[in-house]
Design a protein around this motif. Structure first.
Motif, PDB file in Angstrom:
ATOM      1  N   THR A   8      46.682   1.286  17.589  1.00 50.00           N
ATOM      2  CA  THR A   8      45.462   2.052  18.575  1.00 50.00           C
ATOM      3  C   THR A   8      45.132   1.290  19.685  1.00 50.00           C
ATOM      4  O   THR A   8      44.531   1.416  20.291  1.00 50.00           O
ATOM      5  CB  THR A   8      44.276   1.226  17.573  1.00 50.00           C
ATOM      6  N   GLY A   9      46.499   0.633  20.367  1.00 52.46           N
ATOM      7  CA  GLY A   9      46.626  -0.211  21.008  1.00 52.46           C
ATOM      8  C   GLY A   9      47.091   0.643  22.101  1.00 52.46           C
ATOM      9  O   GLY A   9      47.766   2.191  22.088  1.00 52.46           O
ATOM     10  N   ASP A  10      47.330   0.123  23.056  1.00 51.95           N
ATOM     11  CA  ASP A  10      47.995   0.774  24.709  1.00 51.95           C
ATOM     12  C   ASP A  10      49.284   1.067  24.536  1.00 51.95           C
ATOM     13  O   ASP A  10      50.037  -0.271  25.487  1.00 51.95           O
ATOM     14  CB  ASP A  10      47.560   0.027  25.247  1.00 51.95           C
ATOM     15  N   ARG A  11      49.753   1.939  24.055  1.00 57.28           N
ATOM     16  CA  ARG A  11      51.232   2.030  23.806  1.00 57.28           C
ATOM     17  C   ARG A  11      51.935   2.436  25.022  1.00 57.28           C
ATOM     18  O   ARG A  11      51.510   3.630  25.622  1.00 57.28           O
ATOM     19  CB  ARG A  11      51.447   3.091  22.454  1.00 57.28           C
ATOM     20  N   ARG A  12      53.024   1.946  25.220  1.00 55.96           N
ATOM     21  CA  ARG A  12      54.214   2.186  26.520  1.00 55.96           C
ATOM     22  C   ARG A  12      55.267   2.320  26.477  1.00 55.96           C
ATOM     23  O   ARG A  12      56.316   1.656  24.850  1.00 55.96           O
ATOM     24  CB  ARG A  12      53.134   1.300  27.276  1.00 55.96           C
ATOM     25  N   PHE A  13      56.081   2.936  27.744  1.00 53.79           N
ATOM     26  CA  PHE A  13      57.278   2.323  27.256  1.00 53.79           C
ATOM     27  C   PHE A  13      58.356   1.276  28.192  1.00 53.79           C
ATOM     28  O   PHE A  13      56.886   1.067  29.022  1.00 53.79           O
ATOM     29  CB  PHE A  13      58.387   3.896  27.659  1.00 53.79           C
ATOM     30  N   SER A  14      59.373   1.082  27.828  1.00 56.60           N
ATOM     31  CA  SER A  14      59.999   0.248  28.255  1.00 56.60           C
ATOM     32  C   SER A  14      60.569   0.617  29.935  1.00 56.60           C
ATOM     33  O   SER A  14      60.784   1.784  30.025  1.00 56.60           O
ATOM     34  CB  SER A  14      60.409  -1.004  28.055  1.00 56.60           C
ATOM     35  N   ASP A  15      60.807  -0.621  30.804  1.00 52.70           N
ATOM     36  CA  ASP A  15      61.458   0.359  32.199  1.00 52.70           C
ATOM     37  C   ASP A  15      62.802   1.329  31.596  1.00 52.70           C
ATOM     38  O   ASP A  15      63.489   1.781  32.447  1.00 52.70           O
ATOM     39  CB  ASP A  15      62.254  -0.907  32.994  1.00 52.70           C
ATOM     40  N   ASP A  16      63.595   0.556  30.161  1.00 51.73           N
ATOM     41  CA  ASP A  16      64.639   1.109  29.727  1.00 51.73           C
ATOM     42  C   ASP A  16      63.925   2.237  28.841  1.00 51.73           C
ATOM     43  O   ASP A  16      65.310   3.383  28.424  1.00 51.73           O
ATOM     44  CB  ASP A  16      65.747   0.395  28.964  1.00 51.73           C
ATOM     45  N   HIS A  17      63.057   3.124  29.427  1.00 49.87           N
ATOM     46  CA  HIS A  17      62.446   4.380  28.650  1.00 49.87           C
ATOM     47  C   HIS A  17      62.602   3.813  27.078  1.00 49.87           C
ATOM     48  O   HIS A  17      62.661   5.409  25.909  1.00 49.87           O
ATOM     49  CB  HIS A  17      63.277   5.555  28.918  1.00 49.87           C
ATOM     50  N   ALA A 223      52.436   8.470  33.008  1.00 51.32           N
ATOM     51  CA  ALA A 223      51.515   7.713  31.972  1.00 51.32           C
ATOM     52  C   ALA A 223      50.698   9.951  32.345  1.00 51.32           C
ATOM     53  O   ALA A 223      50.521  10.186  33.094  1.00 51.32           O
ATOM     54  CB  ALA A 223      50.843   7.202  32.965  1.00 51.32           C
ATOM     55  N   ARG A 224      49.999   9.504  31.113  1.00 54.44           N
ATOM     56  CA  ARG A 224      49.055  11.119  31.143  1.00 54.44           C
ATOM     57  C   ARG A 224      48.418  10.510  31.875  1.00 54.44           C
ATOM     58  O   ARG A 224      47.663  10.145  32.207  1.00 54.44           O
ATOM     59  CB  ARG A 224      48.322  10.789  29.416  1.00 54.44           C
ATOM     60  N   PRO A 225      48.012  11.878  32.908  1.00 54.50           N
ATOM     61  CA  PRO A 225      47.157  12.473  33.973  1.00 54.50           C
ATOM     62  C   PRO A 225      46.029  12.361  33.275  1.00 54.50           C
ATOM     63  O   PRO A 225      45.411  12.329  32.012  1.00 54.50           O
ATOM     64  CB  PRO A 225      47.212  13.001  34.120  1.00 54.50           C
ATOM     65  N   ALA A 226      44.703  11.192  34.597  1.00 61.62           N
ATOM     66  CA  ALA A 226      44.084  11.036  33.963  1.00 61.62           C
ATOM     67  C   ALA A 226      42.611  12.751  33.497  1.00 61.62           C
ATOM     68  O   ALA A 226      43.202  13.115  34.616  1.00 61.62           O
ATOM     69  CB  ALA A 226      42.746  10.586  35.162  1.00 61.62           C
TER      70      ALA A 226
END
Length: 253
Positions: A8-17, A223-226
């Motif tokens: 449920t959080g804002d999941r994302r990738f780090s600089d090393d993918h 990032a997913r497009p708006a």
């Protein structure tokens, strides 16, 4: 069982993918809670059996272990090493197999997939490495007389499957609701043993796992497009034709 970022959080990738596990809260994977629940039920039905929970993850993964211990597991094993960072499912299966060989086991139970990677293949990889049968994607599971039995529900049929122990099993989210930890269980979990292991303890070289040893790699992320405004079709007598033309343009029909 796996410590994963909160879905449920804002999941994302780090600089090393790799998955950013510091910028979002983590927890015990919901799908693995079903595995813990079935392990507890099997132990309750087989006198003298005990449940050990095992995870590979960073320091914070102990929170997931404590959750399982508070549900009723007897002890825990935590494999933690900086060189594990970036390991894919192939490497993770190698680490888990070595840990299981070190601790010993009769039956390994896991969830049907992780809620972050969603690969769903780790139980099969683990069974292959351990050289034991796999009985996967079960909605019912039981153990009696040295045999694990279960029901696998498919789209077109239901299978009744079994295998002699030792074996690897995975269970689905239809296998039974996981219990909530009681206050007594939460307090008792603080005193239960948690064994820590690293790659040296398991006899695994650093270049066999981590980003360098992974068989798969993320080349790029974006990032997913708006979300854009939709197309509104006003029905003034030609609405049906306009809708059909729109669907045809999008190749839906």
């Amino acid at each position: 069982m796996k410590y994963v970022p909160d879905a449920t959080g804002d999941r994302r990738f780090s600089d090393d993918h790799t998955t950013d596990r510091e910028g979002v809260d983590g927890l015990l994977s919901e799908l693995d809670e079903y595995g813990v629940e079935q392990a507890l039920r099997i132990a309750e039905a087989n006198e003298g059996a005990e449940v050990t929970v095992l995870t590979v993850g960073p320091d914070d993964a102990k929170d997931a272990l404590r959750k399982a211990l508070s549900m009723g597991a007897d002890k825990a094993v935590h494999v933690n090493d900086d060189d594990i960072h970036g390991t894919d499912v192939i490497g993770t299966s190698a680490i888990l197999a070595k840990a299981l060989e070190k601790t010993g086991f009769d039956l390994v139970i896991g969830g049907m997939a992780s809620t972050d990677g969603s690969m769903g293949v780790l139980p099969a990889l683990l069974a292959e490495r351990l050289g034991v049968p796999q009985v996967t994607l079960l909605s019912e599971v039981s153990v009696e007389g040295g045999v694990v039995k279960g029901r696998r529900d498919g789209d077109a049929a239901t299978e009744l499957v079994e295998a002699a122990l030792p074996a690897v099993v995975s269970v689905t989210d239809q296998s039974g609701e996981a219990r909530y930890p009681s206050f007594k269980g939460i307090m008792a979990a603080k005193k239960k043993p948690v064994q820590s292991l690293d790659l040296d303890d398991l006899g695994i070289e650093a270049d066999e796992v981590g980003l360098a040893g992974s068989w798969t790699a993320v080349e790029s992320v974006a990032a997913r497009p708006a979300r854009t405004a939709g197309t509104v079709v006003k029905d003034e007598g030609e609405g049906g034709k306009q809708l059909a033309a729109f669907l045809a343009d999008q190749k839906f029909i």
